[in-house]
Design a protein around this motif. Sequence first.
Motif, PDB file in Angstrom:
ATOM      1  N   LEU A  98       0.933  -1.171  -0.049  1.00  0.00           N
ATOM      2  CA  LEU A  98       0.002   0.097   0.057  1.00  0.00           C
ATOM      3  C   LEU A  98       0.793   1.256   0.044  1.00  0.00           C
ATOM      4  O   LEU A  98       1.649   1.562   1.033  1.00  0.00           O
ATOM      5  N   ASP A 110      -6.603   6.792   2.332  1.00  0.00           N
ATOM      6  CA  ASP A 110      -5.741   6.025   2.596  1.00  0.00           C
ATOM      7  C   ASP A 110      -6.478   5.063   3.804  1.00  0.00           C
ATOM      8  O   ASP A 110      -5.964   3.756   3.662  1.00  0.00           O
ATOM      9  N   ARG A 111      -6.945   5.574   4.793  1.00  0.00           N
ATOM     10  CA  ARG A 111      -7.332   4.616   5.696  1.00  0.00           C
ATOM     11  C   ARG A 111      -8.523   3.555   4.992  1.00  0.00           C
ATOM     12  O   ARG A 111      -8.650   2.489   5.546  1.00  0.00           O
ATOM     13  N   ALA A 114      -6.550   1.055   3.464  1.00  0.00           N
ATOM     14  CA  ALA A 114      -5.811   0.057   4.309  1.00  0.00           C
ATOM     15  C   ALA A 114      -6.853  -1.063   4.912  1.00  0.00           C
ATOM     16  O   ALA A 114      -6.434  -2.169   4.917  1.00  0.00           O
ATOM     17  N   ASP A 115      -7.984  -0.532   4.966  1.00  0.00           N
ATOM     18  CA  ASP A 115      -9.153  -1.449   5.554  1.00  0.00           C
ATOM     19  C   ASP A 115      -9.321  -2.366   4.312  1.00  0.00           C
ATOM     20  O   ASP A 115      -9.632  -3.622   4.536  1.00  0.00           O
ATOM     21  N   ARG A 118      -6.540  -5.132   3.822  1.00  0.00           N
ATOM     22  CA  ARG A 118      -6.294  -6.102   4.801  1.00  0.00           C
ATOM     23  C   ARG A 118      -7.249  -7.051   4.797  1.00  0.00           C
ATOM     24  O   ARG A 118      -7.122  -8.521   5.116  1.00  0.00           O
ATOM     25  N   VAL A 124       0.939  -7.268   4.066  1.00  0.00           N
ATOM     26  CA  VAL A 124       0.721  -5.978   3.423  1.00  0.00           C
ATOM     27  C   VAL A 124       1.711  -5.010   4.093  1.00  0.00           C
ATOM     28  O   VAL A 124       2.188  -5.152   5.207  1.00  0.00           O
ATOM     29  N   LEU A 126       3.413  -1.248   4.196  1.00  0.00           N
ATOM     30  CA  LEU A 126       2.957   0.239   4.016  1.00  0.00           C
ATOM     31  C   LEU A 126       4.132   0.906   3.369  1.00  0.00           C
ATOM     32  O   LEU A 126       4.957   1.204   4.163  1.00  0.00           O
ATOM     33  N   LEU A 147      -2.434   2.970  11.193  1.00  0.00           N
ATOM     34  CA  LEU A 147      -2.908   2.030  10.272  1.00  0.00           C
ATOM     35  C   LEU A 147      -2.377   0.423  10.781  1.00  0.00           C
ATOM     36  O   LEU A 147      -3.111  -0.277  10.292  1.00  0.00           O
ATOM     37  N   LEU A 149       0.116  -1.339  10.191  1.00  0.00           N
ATOM     38  CA  LEU A 149       0.786  -2.071   9.138  1.00  0.00           C
ATOM     39  C   LEU A 149       2.232  -1.919   9.121  1.00  0.00           C
ATOM     40  O   LEU A 149       2.814  -1.048   9.589  1.00  0.00           O
TER      41      LEU A 149
END
Length: 452
Positions: A98, A110-111, A114-115, A118, A124, A126, A147, A149
């Motif tokens: 990501l 971005d949030r 990220a979800d 996942r 993953v 970042l 996040l 990650l």
Amino acid sequence: MYPKIALIGRPNVGKSTLFNRLIRSNRAITHDRPGVTRDRMEGTVKRNGRTWTVIDTGGIHLDESHNATEGPNELRGFEAEILRQTQEAMTECVALCLVVDGRDGLLPFDRRLADYVRRSGLPVLLAVNKVDGGELEDMLTAEFHELGLPMVAMSGEHGYNMRGFEEELQSLLPPEDEWETREEEIGLKLAMLGRPNAGKSSLVNAITGGNRMIVSDMAGTTRDSVDVTYSIDDKRYTFVDTAGVRRRSKITDTVERYSVNSSIKSSTKAHVTLLVLDGQEGLTQQDKRLIDLLDERKTPFMVVVNKMDLVKQNEQAAVKKVYKDALSYCSHVPILYVSALTRANLKRIIPLAEQIWSECHVRVNTGLLNRTLEAIVTKQQPPVVNRVRPKFFYMTQAETNPPTFVFFVNDADRLKDAYIRYMERSLRKMFKIEHAPVRVRFRSSHTKRPKK
């Protein structure tokens, strides 16, 4: 063939710049404008004894329900297709990366991304991009810790911490003994060249039987030159779908200029070029320029007239005559009339490309060359020029791809164009070179080749 890792993120976070850094080549077009990348691209990374594939994907927007949303005006209509391409890439991957923009900070997009990544269940990493030095790292990465990650900061543009980034990506790969890796055969490489909206991407999708390329009625949908590998009867073929080529005088956009340069470059690197024309619009001046360019460079190519399903039945004969007359000066170039929509004549493309490529490698032995020269001159002697008839001594084959034949004559300047064309036609007939380009050169020499 190799484990794959996809670069995923919203537009303009620098995925294509990272992609180019990883593969050590400027294949992907990079620009400050968001949304330049649309079709996904794959490249090979070789580091520390491991080989793997990195996938560059287009920038995606996700709303709270993880659906494509409408973006800037120039991208309208493409978000859903870009998201589909990204989802298909994720199904092929062993891990995801990501990519976020450290200078912009953590954004709601971005949030959501990220979800989203996942939920794939894949490892993953970042990647906080655009961190141009160690002194900025803590300040630009602090808020991304929320996040949860594994994270690495780097700069794709300036190269900061790229080695650390590569090591983190490589750590996501499965152990070598759990993954069978072997060199992927590219096979015959076919470049799709033509004006915007001629149907190049549609043809690639129709031939390969998938939706690998984004297709739209909007001209200029394809920007990068994208490789699509396809197998038929255990033989592999790679189609290089390129951006549409307009006249340079009409190009004012820098992204399009990069795309056009990439398209022309792809035709020089492919084995055979498919010049795709729009049968409904007819032959344009730009089509003629592209034909001249390919013929002048002795590029192995065929003309593929697409969208013939849109040409009325009673007009097709006239349309075909126009194309035949236009290519009379390079009559060796085959013309296929096809339709990506109805799939008419598509099965003829690959066998014809195979034939052209095979003919490019014709090698003629010395004995046959000498007999051929004697037969050609005996059948029709060169015309007398200024009371002197050109006299041929011998000929050689200098190289293949394309086959290049060199004639040694007492005075090459006395040969007329009509006789040169006669000699080329005779060579094609004698050596069974029907569609490949042929180079014929003449050198003045006043001595015969010494006998060995």
